[in-house]
Design an enzyme around this catalytic site. Structure first.
Site, mmCIF file in Angstrom:
data_model
loop_
_atom_site.group_PDB
_atom_site.id
_atom_site.type_symbol
_atom_site.label_atom_id
_atom_site.label_comp_id
_atom_site.label_asym_id
_atom_site.label_seq_id
_atom_site.Cartn_x
_atom_site.Cartn_y
_atom_site.Cartn_z
ATOM 1 N N GLU A 174 -2.983 0.835 -10.770
ATOM 2 C CA GLU A 174 -4.016 -0.041 -11.357
ATOM 3 C C GLU A 174 -4.203 0.252 -12.843
ATOM 4 O OE1 GLU A 174 -4.346 1.660 -8.585
ATOM 5 O OE2 GLU A 174 -4.713 0.225 -6.971
ATOM 6 N N LYS A 228 8.154 -10.569 -6.475
ATOM 7 C CA LYS A 228 9.107 -9.773 -7.266
ATOM 8 C C LYS A 228 10.351 -9.492 -6.431
ATOM 9 C CE LYS A 228 5.986 -6.648 -7.238
ATOM 10 N NZ LYS A 228 5.332 -5.329 -7.299
ATOM 11 N N GLY A 267 6.711 1.854 -11.881
ATOM 12 C CA GLY A 267 5.743 1.202 -12.771
ATOM 13 C C GLY A 267 6.167 -0.177 -13.250
ATOM 14 N N ILE A 278 2.728 -1.697 -0.858
ATOM 15 C CA ILE A 278 2.660 -0.863 0.348
ATOM 16 C C ILE A 278 3.475 0.417 0.127
ATOM 17 C CG2 ILE A 278 3.215 -0.702 2.817
ATOM 18 C CD1 ILE A 278 2.720 -3.738 2.983
ATOM 19 N N ARG A 279 2.821 1.546 0.232
ATOM 20 C CA ARG A 279 3.489 2.841 0.083
ATOM 21 C C ARG A 279 3.505 3.513 1.456
ATOM 22 N NH1 ARG A 279 4.540 0.860 -4.176
ATOM 23 N NH2 ARG A 279 4.027 1.610 -6.270
ATOM 24 N N ASP A 300 4.046 -2.983 -11.859
ATOM 25 C CA ASP A 300 2.689 -3.059 -12.422
ATOM 26 C C ASP A 300 2.719 -3.750 -13.789
ATOM 27 O OD1 ASP A 300 1.929 -1.470 -10.250
ATOM 28 O OD2 ASP A 300 2.240 0.371 -11.399
ATOM 29 N N GLY A 328 -0.394 5.641 -12.416
ATOM 30 C CA GLY A 328 -1.285 5.087 -11.393
ATOM 31 C C GLY A 328 -1.206 3.571 -11.509
ATOM 32 N N TYR A 370 4.036 12.669 -3.538
ATOM 33 C CA TYR A 370 2.620 12.740 -3.903
ATOM 34 C C TYR A 370 1.978 14.090 -3.585
ATOM 35 C CZ TYR A 370 2.731 7.578 -3.844
ATOM 36 O OH TYR A 370 3.001 6.258 -4.069
ATOM 37 N N SER A 380 15.531 -6.083 -9.450
ATOM 38 C CA SER A 380 16.286 -6.345 -10.681
ATOM 39 C C SER A 380 16.749 -7.808 -10.749
ATOM 40 C CB SER A 380 17.492 -5.407 -10.754
ATOM 41 O OG SER A 380 18.296 -5.605 -9.611
HETATM 42 O O1 KDG Z 1 3.596 1.444 -9.373
HETATM 43 C C1 KDG Z 1 3.727 2.708 -9.968
HETATM 44 C C2 KDG Z 1 2.940 3.646 -9.152
HETATM 45 O O2 KDG Z 1 3.531 3.744 -7.886
HETATM 46 C C3 KDG Z 1 2.848 5.015 -9.728
HETATM 47 O O3 KDG Z 1 2.256 5.039 -10.989
HETATM 48 C C4 KDG Z 1 2.116 5.956 -8.829
HETATM 49 O O4 KDG Z 1 0.062 4.818 -8.507
HETATM 50 C C5 KDG Z 1 1.039 5.333 -8.043
HETATM 51 C C6 KDG Z 1 1.193 5.365 -6.611
HETATM 52 O O5 KDG Z 1 0.177 5.533 -5.952
HETATM 53 O O6 KDG Z 1 2.293 5.191 -6.116
#
Ligand code: KDG
Length: 310
Positions: free
Chosen positions: A35, A223, A252, A163-164, A255, A33, A104, A226
């Site tokens: 955060e 960011k 991750g 942004i996802r 983060d 996650g 997810y 790489s």
């Molecule tokens: O940044 C990593 C996260 O994407 C991963 O741990 C899962 O929190 C997450 C998410 O909502 O994508």
């Protein structure tokens, strides 16, 4: 220094082999996650951390609580809700080698039902910094309202755009995130070219800084995967090149970079020092499955930097 964050901790089921999920036989379980990963990075760099969240009344909820508590994170504001704990699968190395895709299972989860009533005023207002991401803002109306409330009472704010597109459309992401940035001055904004393209139609690091600075952003962390990362602050700018490492799973890494940079900079470290440690932390994270176990302490990140240089 204490950092409080609102977000959804999740269980990660990471593929043991690369390729399409349908052929993967074994998965490895991790606690993740965005955060929570950020808070772990901040703790490894000397900060205290409080997580504000909801987990489900199930085994995964207990696992997350035990894991975070075991690391020393204050989980007094994590509520157990009558729903399930969100989880996701990581598909690695397919269709793009070296990249991962997240699948997810979090719709209607306990974590996504977080609301302003979970945001304890004293916990947020007494923390030196509040952190959250665009992931939390995307989870639900109530989660977005929780972010807005925290923004109103926080002393300082760190926000990762994260942004996802599996959680919301580019258009909604743009209007909600730009709305949040208009609501208050953000001390640390963490973003990348794909997100800044969505938000302001710009990818050039200097142009991105100049646009966000006009919106009240004090420090920008940009960011570039790489290739490394830029940091911009009043009168200062730095670039840290990324390290060539073997990629197991990049999930991750951002983060780890953000949590390391922000906590070190908040603690008074110079921009280039904080950035170098942050990029080293993210280089370590991509070499393993799991988002946060390998995030280094300040002293260990120095060894990483020295080792990779030599
Ligand atoms: O940044 C990593 C996260 O994407 C991963 O741990 C899962 O929190 C997450 C998410 O909502 O994508």
């Amino acid at each position: 220094m204490r950092i409080a964050a609102v977000g959804e901790p999740l269980i990660q089921l990471n593929s043991m082999t690369r390729g399409p999920l349908r052929y993967v036989k074994y998965f490895e379980k991790h606690v993740a996650g965005s955060e929570l990963n950020f808070l772990i990075a901040a703790m490894r760099n000397g900060a205290d951390a409080s997580l504000i969240a909801r987990v489900g009344d199930d085994e995964f909820g207990i696992e997350i609580l035990e894991y975070a508590r075991g690391l020393g994170i204050d989980v007094s504001a994590v509520k157990v809700a009558r729903s399930y704990t969100g989880f996701y699968f990581v598909q690695r190395g397919y269709p793009v080698p070296g990249r991962s895709e997240l699948v997810y299972h979090r719709s209607g989860s306990a974590g996504s039902s977080i609301s302003p009533s979970d945001v304890e005023r004293s916990l947020v207002s007494s923390a030196e910094l509040f952190h959250t991401t665009g992931i939390t803002a995307a989870l639900s109306e109530s989660a977005l309202a929780a972010v807005r409330r925290a923004f109103q009472i926080a002393k300082k704010i760190s926000f990762d755009t994260n942004i996802r597109l599996r959680l919301w459309s580019a258009q909604t992401a743009r209007s909600e995130i730009m709305g949040l940035l208009a609501q208050t001055d953000v001390d640390y904004l963490i973003t990348d070219p794909d997100d800044s393209q969505i938000l302001i139609g710009e990818r050039d690091p200097h142009a991105v800084y100049s646009r966000f600075r006009k919106l009240g952003v004090k420090v920008l962390v940009y960011k570039v995967g790489s290739r490394g990362a830029y940091a911009f602050a009043e009168g200062e700018q730095r670039f840290q090149r990324g390290y060539r490492v073997s990629v197991e799973d990049p999930t991750g890494a951002g983060d780890a970079l953000a949590g390391t940079f922000v906590s070190l900079h908040m603690a008074g470290r110079a921009l280039d020092y904080a950035l170098a440690h942050a990029v080293a932390a993210s280089a370590l994270v991509v070499t393993v499955r799991g988002d946060n176990e390998i995030i280094p302490t300040e002293a260990d990140a120095q060894k990483t930097i020295d080792g990779l240089k030599g």
